[in-house]
Design a protein around this motif. Structure first.
Motif, PDB file in Angstrom:
ATOM      1  N   ASP A 279      32.403  36.380 -12.357  1.00  0.00           N
ATOM      2  CA  ASP A 279      32.992  36.047 -11.062  1.00  0.00           C
ATOM      3  C   ASP A 279      32.706  34.620 -10.620  1.00  0.00           C
ATOM      4  O   ASP A 279      33.455  34.045  -9.849  1.00  0.00           O
ATOM      5  CB  ASP A 279      32.485  37.008  -9.986  1.00  0.00           C
ATOM      6  CG  ASP A 279      33.031  38.412 -10.194  1.00  0.00           C
ATOM      7  OD1 ASP A 279      34.095  38.544 -10.821  1.00  0.00           O
ATOM      8  OD2 ASP A 279      32.374  39.359  -9.741  1.00  0.00           O
ATOM      9  N   ASN A 280      31.603  34.023 -11.080  1.00  0.00           N
ATOM     10  CA  ASN A 280      31.266  32.674 -10.631  1.00  0.00           C
ATOM     11  C   ASN A 280      31.827  31.584 -11.545  1.00  0.00           C
ATOM     12  O   ASN A 280      31.563  30.409 -11.337  1.00  0.00           O
ATOM     13  CB  ASN A 280      29.744  32.523 -10.489  1.00  0.00           C
ATOM     14  CG  ASN A 280      29.012  32.703 -11.797  1.00  0.00           C
ATOM     15  OD1 ASN A 280      29.595  33.093 -12.797  1.00  0.00           O
ATOM     16  ND2 ASN A 280      27.716  32.440 -11.782  1.00  0.00           N
ATOM     17  N   THR A 281      32.602  31.961 -12.548  1.00  0.00           N
ATOM     18  CA  THR A 281      33.225  30.980 -13.435  1.00  0.00           C
ATOM     19  C   THR A 281      34.509  30.470 -12.789  1.00  0.00           C
ATOM     20  O   THR A 281      35.375  31.264 -12.418  1.00  0.00           O
ATOM     21  CB  THR A 281      33.560  31.619 -14.796  1.00  0.00           C
ATOM     22  OG1 THR A 281      32.363  32.132 -15.360  1.00  0.00           O
ATOM     23  CG2 THR A 281      34.181  30.606 -15.732  1.00  0.00           C
ATOM     24  N   PRO A 282      34.638  29.132 -12.629  1.00  0.00           N
ATOM     25  CA  PRO A 282      35.864  28.600 -12.021  1.00  0.00           C
ATOM     26  C   PRO A 282      37.081  28.907 -12.901  1.00  0.00           C
ATOM     27  O   PRO A 282      36.979  28.929 -14.121  1.00  0.00           O
ATOM     28  CB  PRO A 282      35.626  27.096 -11.961  1.00  0.00           C
ATOM     29  CG  PRO A 282      34.263  26.847 -12.457  1.00  0.00           C
ATOM     30  CD  PRO A 282      33.710  28.114 -13.015  1.00  0.00           C
ATOM     31  N   ASN A 283      38.209  29.144 -12.254  1.00  0.00           N
ATOM     32  CA  ASN A 283      39.401  29.405 -13.049  1.00  0.00           C
ATOM     33  C   ASN A 283      40.013  28.075 -13.518  1.00  0.00           C
ATOM     34  O   ASN A 283      39.646  27.001 -13.056  1.00  0.00           O
ATOM     35  CB  ASN A 283      40.414  30.277 -12.301  1.00  0.00           C
ATOM     36  CG  ASN A 283      41.053  29.572 -11.124  1.00  0.00           C
ATOM     37  OD1 ASN A 283      41.323  28.381 -11.166  1.00  0.00           O
ATOM     38  ND2 ASN A 283      41.311  30.313 -10.067  1.00  0.00           N
ATOM     39  N   GLU A 284      40.932  28.172 -14.438  1.00  0.00           N
ATOM     40  CA  GLU A 284      41.507  26.977 -15.064  1.00  0.00           C
ATOM     41  C   GLU A 284      42.223  26.082 -14.055  1.00  0.00           C
ATOM     42  O   GLU A 284      42.123  24.860 -14.123  1.00  0.00           O
ATOM     43  CB  GLU A 284      42.471  27.396 -16.177  1.00  0.00           C
ATOM     44  CG  GLU A 284      42.924  26.233 -17.029  1.00  0.00           C
ATOM     45  CD  GLU A 284      43.701  26.674 -18.246  1.00  0.00           C
ATOM     46  OE1 GLU A 284      44.587  25.912 -18.654  1.00  0.00           O
ATOM     47  OE2 GLU A 284      43.431  27.771 -18.770  1.00  0.00           O
TER      48      GLU A 284
ATOM     49  N   LEU B 244      39.667  24.048 -12.165  1.00  0.00           N
ATOM     50  CA  LEU B 244      39.121  22.989 -13.014  1.00  0.00           C
ATOM     51  C   LEU B 244      40.112  21.838 -13.168  1.00  0.00           C
ATOM     52  O   LEU B 244      39.731  20.662 -13.132  1.00  0.00           O
ATOM     53  CB  LEU B 244      38.747  23.553 -14.381  1.00  0.00           C
ATOM     54  CG  LEU B 244      37.573  24.522 -14.395  1.00  0.00           C
ATOM     55  CD1 LEU B 244      37.409  25.128 -15.788  1.00  0.00           C
ATOM     56  CD2 LEU B 244      36.299  23.835 -13.953  1.00  0.00           C
ATOM     57  N   ARG B 245      41.388  22.152 -13.320  1.00  0.00           N
ATOM     58  CA  ARG B 245      42.401  21.103 -13.440  1.00  0.00           C
ATOM     59  C   ARG B 245      42.484  20.267 -12.156  1.00  0.00           C
ATOM     60  O   ARG B 245      42.601  19.054 -12.198  1.00  0.00           O
ATOM     61  CB  ARG B 245      43.771  21.712 -13.742  1.00  0.00           C
ATOM     62  CG  ARG B 245      43.911  22.222 -15.144  1.00  0.00           C
ATOM     63  CD  ARG B 245      45.327  22.768 -15.384  1.00  0.00           C
ATOM     64  NE  ARG B 245      45.415  23.512 -16.606  1.00  0.00           N
ATOM     65  CZ  ARG B 245      45.610  22.970 -17.798  1.00  0.00           C
ATOM     66  NH1 ARG B 245      45.726  21.674 -17.912  1.00  0.00           N
ATOM     67  NH2 ARG B 245      45.677  23.734 -18.869  1.00  0.00           N
ATOM     68  N   GLU B 246      42.428  20.930 -11.008  1.00  0.00           N
ATOM     69  CA  GLU B 246      42.494  20.227  -9.731  1.00  0.00           C
ATOM     70  C   GLU B 246      41.280  19.317  -9.554  1.00  0.00           C
ATOM     71  O   GLU B 246      41.410  18.175  -9.130  1.00  0.00           O
ATOM     72  CB  GLU B 246      42.592  21.229  -8.576  1.00  0.00           C
ATOM     73  CG  GLU B 246      42.728  20.585  -7.216  1.00  0.00           C
ATOM     74  CD  GLU B 246      43.987  19.753  -7.050  1.00  0.00           C
ATOM     75  OE1 GLU B 246      43.925  18.772  -6.282  1.00  0.00           O
ATOM     76  OE2 GLU B 246      45.016  20.058  -7.677  1.00  0.00           O
ATOM     77  N   GLU B 247      40.107  19.821  -9.897  1.00  0.00           N
ATOM     78  CA  GLU B 247      38.891  19.006  -9.780  1.00  0.00           C
ATOM     79  C   GLU B 247      38.953  17.802 -10.724  1.00  0.00           C
ATOM     80  O   GLU B 247      38.585  16.690 -10.353  1.00  0.00           O
ATOM     81  CB  GLU B 247      37.659  19.848 -10.095  1.00  0.00           C
ATOM     82  CG  GLU B 247      36.371  19.061  -9.923  1.00  0.00           C
ATOM     83  CD  GLU B 247      35.137  19.893 -10.157  1.00  0.00           C
ATOM     84  OE1 GLU B 247      34.066  19.281 -10.306  1.00  0.00           O
ATOM     85  OE2 GLU B 247      35.223  21.135 -10.189  1.00  0.00           O
ATOM     86  N   ALA B 248      39.440  18.011 -11.932  1.00  0.00           N
ATOM     87  CA  ALA B 248      39.569  16.910 -12.887  1.00  0.00           C
ATOM     88  C   ALA B 248      40.546  15.858 -12.374  1.00  0.00           C
ATOM     89  O   ALA B 248      40.293  14.658 -12.477  1.00  0.00           O
ATOM     90  CB  ALA B 248      40.022  17.439 -14.246  1.00  0.00           C
TER      91      ALA B 248
END
Length: 54
Positions: free
Chosen positions: A3-8, A11-15
């Motif tokens: 549950d604490n793993t960010p979804n793809e 991650l794309r938005e943060e990148a």
């Protein structure tokens, strides 16, 4: 996946946000005047440190 793993998508938005903050540079690592930032890559790394890599 836990549950604490960010979804793809997150991650794309943060990148994308991090890339927008970084200064543009040429293939030689010099500041790119067309990049919209007058900060050199060396100045960026000095201020924010080198994040990433393995």
């Amino acid at each position: 996946m836990s549950d604490n793993t960010p979804n793809e998508d997150d991650l794309r938005e943060e990148a994308k946000e991090r890339m927008d903050e970084m200064p543009a540079e040429t293939a030689l690592g010099n500041a790119d005047p067309a990049g919209g930032s007058d900060e050199s890559p060396e100045d960026y790394e000095a201020e924010y440190g080198h994040e990433g890599g393995s």
